[in-house]
Design an enzyme around this catalytic site. Structure first.
Site, PDB file in Angstrom:
ATOM      1  N   ASP A   1       0.855  -1.188   0.000  1.00  0.00           N
ATOM      2  CA  ASP A   1       0.000   0.000   0.000  1.00  0.00           C
ATOM      3  C   ASP A   1       0.893   1.241   0.000  1.00  0.00           C
ATOM      4  O   ASP A   1       1.732   1.408   0.879  1.00  0.00           O
ATOM      5  CB  ASP A   1      -0.881  -0.041   1.247  1.00  0.00           C
ATOM      6  CG  ASP A   1      -1.809   1.146   1.383  1.00  0.00           C
ATOM      7  OD1 ASP A   1      -1.861   1.985   0.457  1.00  0.00           O
ATOM      8  OD2 ASP A   1      -2.472   1.239   2.432  1.00  0.00           O
TER       9      ASP A   1
ATOM     10  N   GLU B   1      -3.285   6.634   0.039  1.00  0.00           N
ATOM     11  CA  GLU B   1      -4.211   7.421  -0.771  1.00  0.00           C
ATOM     12  C   GLU B   1      -4.766   6.624  -1.956  1.00  0.00           C
ATOM     13  O   GLU B   1      -4.936   7.142  -3.058  1.00  0.00           O
ATOM     14  CB  GLU B   1      -3.527   8.699  -1.270  1.00  0.00           C
ATOM     15  CG  GLU B   1      -3.029   9.592  -0.134  1.00  0.00           C
ATOM     16  CD  GLU B   1      -2.294  10.828  -0.621  1.00  0.00           C
ATOM     17  OE1 GLU B   1      -2.328  11.102  -1.828  1.00  0.00           O
ATOM     18  OE2 GLU B   1      -1.682  11.505   0.228  1.00  0.00           O
ATOM     19  N   GLY B   2      -5.037   5.347  -1.710  1.00  0.00           N
ATOM     20  CA  GLY B   2      -5.634   4.503  -2.741  1.00  0.00           C
ATOM     21  C   GLY B   2      -4.649   3.919  -3.729  1.00  0.00           C
ATOM     22  O   GLY B   2      -5.063   3.257  -4.681  1.00  0.00           O
TER      23      GLY B   2
ATOM     24  N   SER C   1      17.789  22.260 -12.457  1.00  0.00           N
ATOM     25  CA  SER C   1      17.429  23.668 -12.654  1.00  0.00           C
ATOM     26  C   SER C   1      18.293  24.353 -13.704  1.00  0.00           C
ATOM     27  O   SER C   1      18.061  25.519 -14.018  1.00  0.00           O
ATOM     28  CB  SER C   1      17.528  24.428 -11.327  1.00  0.00           C
ATOM     29  OG  SER C   1      18.854  24.377 -10.827  1.00  0.00           O
ATOM     30  N   GLY C   2      19.290  23.666 -14.251  1.00  0.00           N
ATOM     31  CA  GLY C   2      20.016  24.239 -15.381  1.00  0.00           C
ATOM     32  C   GLY C   2      21.472  24.552 -15.166  1.00  0.00           C
ATOM     33  O   GLY C   2      22.004  25.452 -15.848  1.00  0.00           O
TER      34      GLY C   2
ATOM     35  N   HIS D   1      29.122  22.991 -20.787  1.00  0.00           N
ATOM     36  CA  HIS D   1      28.772  22.964 -22.206  1.00  0.00           C
ATOM     37  C   HIS D   1      29.696  23.847 -23.039  1.00  0.00           C
ATOM     38  O   HIS D   1      30.431  24.692 -22.503  1.00  0.00           O
ATOM     39  CB  HIS D   1      27.320  23.414 -22.398  1.00  0.00           C
ATOM     40  CG  HIS D   1      27.053  24.819 -21.965  1.00  0.00           C
ATOM     41  ND1 HIS D   1      27.299  25.905 -22.775  1.00  0.00           N
ATOM     42  CD2 HIS D   1      26.558  25.321 -20.801  1.00  0.00           C
ATOM     43  CE1 HIS D   1      26.964  27.011 -22.130  1.00  0.00           C
ATOM     44  NE2 HIS D   1      26.511  26.683 -20.925  1.00  0.00           N
TER      45      HIS D   1
ATOM     46  N   CYS E   1      26.251  28.299 -15.535  1.00  0.00           N
ATOM     47  CA  CYS E   1      26.897  27.139 -16.138  1.00  0.00           C
ATOM     48  C   CYS E   1      28.417  27.352 -16.201  1.00  0.00           C
ATOM     49  O   CYS E   1      28.922  28.432 -15.892  1.00  0.00           O
ATOM     50  CB  CYS E   1      26.365  26.911 -17.555  1.00  0.00           C
ATOM     51  SG  CYS E   1      24.608  26.477 -17.627  1.00  0.00           S
TER      52      CYS E   1
END
Length: 391
Positions: free
Chosen positions: A219, A222-223, A314-315, A319, A336
């Site tokens: 279980d 919440e179903g 979040s980035g 690169h 970055c």
């Protein structure tokens, strides 16, 4: 002379008839005894005939007045259900719990205390789940990853807090060689619940990792219910890491603890400093469009970049930045670490998914949330252990 044999034949006939009568009488007595000997009483839970049996429990069998000698339990796909017989042979319990919306057939063989053998069949169908909870595992099965990779399990439906301990108990990590580690509950960057397992320190290169989740019939609250078990494994590759020195505008690559090359680049500007601490490479992309709108800068730029190594959700990326004319001189990115295209390719090839990149000397004091990527190394070992539902 002829009369004697006739008298002998007459003399033996009554003896033969008496013997036959005696055998017939004994045979009738044994059959009567077997017919009246009661068989062991077998009780199967969930009860046979049920069309909506309760979820969250194992299949249980009890024999009163005898012992269970064999159990054959299968679901409606023909998959056998494994279980354990008690030491005294009077009860049997399945190793897992029943799945939602499944029909089970249970066949039992018993021997009563008086020696009578019997067989019985019970069939029941379990209730349907309101929601089926599935998971996505990282790394994928058979993948080779870096020494900083956690086991990360993302759930597609919410896990209620009072169900987390049972789910955590059902998840097992085994390693060769043995490595100490712990599970921790995380909120993923996308808002879903997640549970990660990280080693106390970085993985030794070459470690074999196996992950099993005995989740069938659990279980999730919440179903929601789990309907299958999970089993996957991966291997830790070579010890490749990188360290970014923000003030020096450099990224240094390490293999087995030894420097194998330093390259120049550009980290985040003072207005958007690169996130500090130890990050884990979460994914890579050979070609990507840098869209300012995805990191909260509106429509300021739309730039094509190659050899993109993703750190945070979040980035925060490593690169190529061929448009930047200040590489190695000024930190002027939006968080970055940008490099020339050839250097970005070197880094891309050197760092596998799961390797670590440590950022030093940044002015960014914001702690990166663990769910913002695979950021398990943003916390100390004692901090991480507090995330367990079993602490």
């Amino acid at each position: 002379m002829l009369a004697a044999p006739r008298r002998q034949a007459v003399r033996w006939i009554p003896v033969a008839l008496v013997a036959a009568t005696s055998l017939t009488a004994c045979g009738t007595s044994a059959a009567s005894s077997q017919a009246t000997e009661p068989a062991a009483k077998v009780t199967v839970t969930p009860a046979g005939g049920s069309k909506s049996a309760k979820l969250g429990s194992p299949i249980a069998i009890r024999a009163d007045g005898g012992k269970i000698t064999a159990v054959d339990a299968k679901d409606d796909k023909g998959t056998a259900v494994s279980g354990r017989l008690s030491g005294d042979g009077t009860s049997w319990k399945s190793n897992g719990k029943v799945r939602p919306g499944t029909t089970y057939t249970v066949r039992t063989s018993t021997t009563s205390d008086g020696g009578k053998k019997a067989a019985a069949t019970s069939e029941f169908t379990t209730a349907e789940a309101d929601r089926v909870n599935k998971l996505t595992n990282t790394p994928s099965n058979g993948q080779t990853v870096g020494t900083g990779m956690p086991v990360s399990i993302l759930f597609d439906n919410h896990i209620a807090k009072d169900r987390r301990a049972d789910i955590e108990k059902a998840l097992k990590v085994t390693t060769q060689p043995k490595v100490e580690g712990a599970w921790g509950w995380v909120t993923d960057y996308g808002g879903n619940d997640r549970i990660d397992w990280r080693p106390k320190t970085y993985w030794p290169a070459g470690t074999k990792v196996s992950v099993k989740g005995a989740l069938t019939g659990l279980d999730s609250g919440e179903g929601g219910w789990f309907v299958r078990d999970y089993n996957f494994g991966f291997t830790i590759g070579g010890d490749h890491k990188a360290v970014i020195d923000v003030p020096a505008h450099t990224l240094t690559m390490y293999a087995g603890g030894r420097s194998v090359g330093t390259i120049s680049g550009s980290a985040g500007s003072p207005e958007a400093p690169t996130r500090g601490g130890v990050h884990t490479v979460r994914s890579k992309n050979a070609a990507e469009t840098m869209d300012s709108a995805t990191i909260g800068y509106g429509n300021q730029w739309m730039l094509d970049s190659k050899w993109v190594t993703h750190l945070t959700a979040s980035g925060t990326f490593l690169h190529s930045a061929p448009w930047n004319k200040s590489l190695g001189v000024v930190n002027n990115s939006h968080g970055c670490f940008g490099m020339s295209t050839s250097d970005a390719k070197r880094v891309y090839d050197f760092l596998p998914v799961g390797s670590t990149v440590e950022v030093k000397g940044t002015s960014n004091t914001e702690k990166t949330d663990v769910g913002n990527g695979l950021e398990v190394w943003q916390e100390s070992w004692p901090q991480w252990q507090q995330r367990s539902a079993l602490k």
